[in-house]
Scaffold this active site. Structure first.
Site, PDB file in Angstrom:
ATOM      1  N   ASP A  80       0.862  -1.175   0.000  1.00 46.62           N
ATOM      2  CA  ASP A  80       0.000   0.000   0.000  1.00 46.62           C
ATOM      3  C   ASP A  80       0.905   1.234   0.000  1.00 46.62           C
ATOM      4  O   ASP A  80       2.123   1.118   0.152  1.00 46.62           O
ATOM      5  CB  ASP A  80      -0.884  -0.029   1.256  1.00 46.62           C
ATOM      6  CG  ASP A  80      -1.672   1.251   1.436  1.00 46.62           C
ATOM      7  OD1 ASP A  80      -2.338   1.679   0.470  1.00 46.62           O
ATOM      8  OD2 ASP A  80      -1.609   1.842   2.532  1.00 46.62           O
ATOM      9  N   ALA A 111      -0.021   5.315   1.323  1.00 49.38           N
ATOM     10  CA  ALA A 111      -0.131   6.156   2.525  1.00 49.38           C
ATOM     11  C   ALA A 111      -0.349   5.320   3.783  1.00 49.38           C
ATOM     12  O   ALA A 111      -1.252   4.495   3.850  1.00 49.38           O
ATOM     13  CB  ALA A 111      -1.262   7.164   2.360  1.00 49.38           C
ATOM     14  N   LYS A 139     -11.465   7.202  -2.482  1.00 46.37           N
ATOM     15  CA  LYS A 139     -11.842   8.314  -1.616  1.00 46.37           C
ATOM     16  C   LYS A 139     -13.310   8.725  -1.728  1.00 46.37           C
ATOM     17  O   LYS A 139     -13.910   9.146  -0.730  1.00 46.37           O
ATOM     18  CB  LYS A 139     -10.915   9.510  -1.862  1.00 46.37           C
ATOM     19  CG  LYS A 139      -9.455   9.221  -1.556  1.00 46.37           C
ATOM     20  CD  LYS A 139      -9.279   8.493  -0.221  1.00 46.37           C
ATOM     21  CE  LYS A 139      -7.857   8.002  -0.003  1.00 46.37           C
ATOM     22  NZ  LYS A 139      -7.765   6.997   1.062  1.00 46.37           N
ATOM     23  N   ASP A 159      -1.818  -1.042   5.833  1.00 44.56           N
ATOM     24  CA  ASP A 159      -2.003  -0.496   7.180  1.00 44.56           C
ATOM     25  C   ASP A 159      -3.463  -0.284   7.554  1.00 44.56           C
ATOM     26  O   ASP A 159      -3.748   0.362   8.557  1.00 44.56           O
ATOM     27  CB  ASP A 159      -1.260   0.848   7.293  1.00 44.56           C
ATOM     28  CG  ASP A 159      -1.911   1.933   6.447  1.00 44.56           C
ATOM     29  OD1 ASP A 159      -2.373   2.940   7.011  1.00 44.56           O
ATOM     30  OD2 ASP A 159      -1.970   1.767   5.214  1.00 44.56           O
TER      31      ASP A 159
END
EC number: 3.11.1.1
Length: 264
Positions: free
Chosen positions: A9, A11, A50, A183
């Protein structure tokens, strides 16, 4: 069992320690409309495309109730798209400042390449967003072999399509010869749905949600409690392994290869 590729991944995993770039933007676009959301709420859908992230926020009972209190009705698709346009505008302006590789990432990637392991990547950012992030990260020394965004496939996380496209472009098969590391909960689901070894990284993650300074200054027992909460969350959502820092990833690879483990 030979691990042939690792799909990272972005960010919160390889860049932007704590995944802070989108966080305040999500909070700001709701605040502008008189609807307050917490950092914890804003983080829950992290890892999704998003616009889907905003949609999930509007569907949270507390937020949707507050929206209804302010506007007299539930959020519409028009509201969601309007907020997303504002989100993009603000995020594009700040993204270059949130593309610094997390400590240890460049060294681990270099070591993996020395072992003949290919480096893929997936993200919840759009292609336009990643044009900014990837360019800046490359300037600072991090560039995976391949990048897939939700724009490149029929749907983003938790669907496995971005991982499948990485596998095709990197020419790796079967999928259990690949690791997905991320994450967020959506990263864990993406990796599992793709039939890959799935690893959750804790320090620097969106799920932990702490800055490097906060990690350094926090009471060790309190930090350990927070780490274990995130670890359990990853495992509950499909992680085969969890690591606290990226430097532990090679130990996971060696464990898989030496033990000749089979994905369950």
């Amino acid at each position: 069992m030979k691990i042939e590729a690792v799909v990272f991944d972005w960010a919160g995993t390889t860049v932007d320690y704590g995944c802070f770039a989108p966080l305040e933007v999500f909070m700001k676009i709701f605040h502008k409309r008189g609807v307050e959301i917490t950092a914890e709420e804003a983080r829950k859908p992290m890892g999704l495309l998003k616009i889907d992230h905003i949609r999930v926020l509007t569907e949270m009972p507390r937020i949707s109730n507050e929206w209804k209190h302010v506007f007299g009705q539930l959020p519409t698709e028009e509201d969601i798209h309007e907020m997303y346009e504002e989100f993009e505008e603000i995020l594009f302006a700040i993204l270059p400042y949130y593309a610094t590789p997390i400590d240890g990432v460049k060294e681990v990637v270099s070591s993996l390449r020395e072992r003949g392991i290919k480096i893929g990547s997936t993200t919840g950012y759009t292609r336009e967003m990643m044009d900014i992030v990837a360019k800046e990260a490359e300037i600072q020394g991090y560039k995976p072999d391949f990048l897939v965004t939700p724009n490149d496939v029929p749907a983003g996380r938790p669907y496995p399509w971005m991982c499948y496209k990485n596998a095709m472009e990197l020419c790796v098969y079967p999928m259990n010869h690949m690791i997905k590391i991320g994450d967020t909960v959506s990263d864990m689901k993406e990796g599992r749905n793709a039939g890959m070894w799935t690893v959750g990284v804790i320090l620097g993650s969106s799920e932990l949600g702490l800055t490097e300074e906060e990690v350094e200054n926090m009471d060790p027992l309190e930090l350990r409690e927070k780490i274990e909460v995130v670890r359990n969350r990853f495992i509950e959502n499909g992680a085969h392994f969890t690591i606290e820092t990226m430097q532990e990833l090679e130990n996971v690879i060696e464990h898989i290869e030496k033990q000749e483990l089979i994905i369950s």
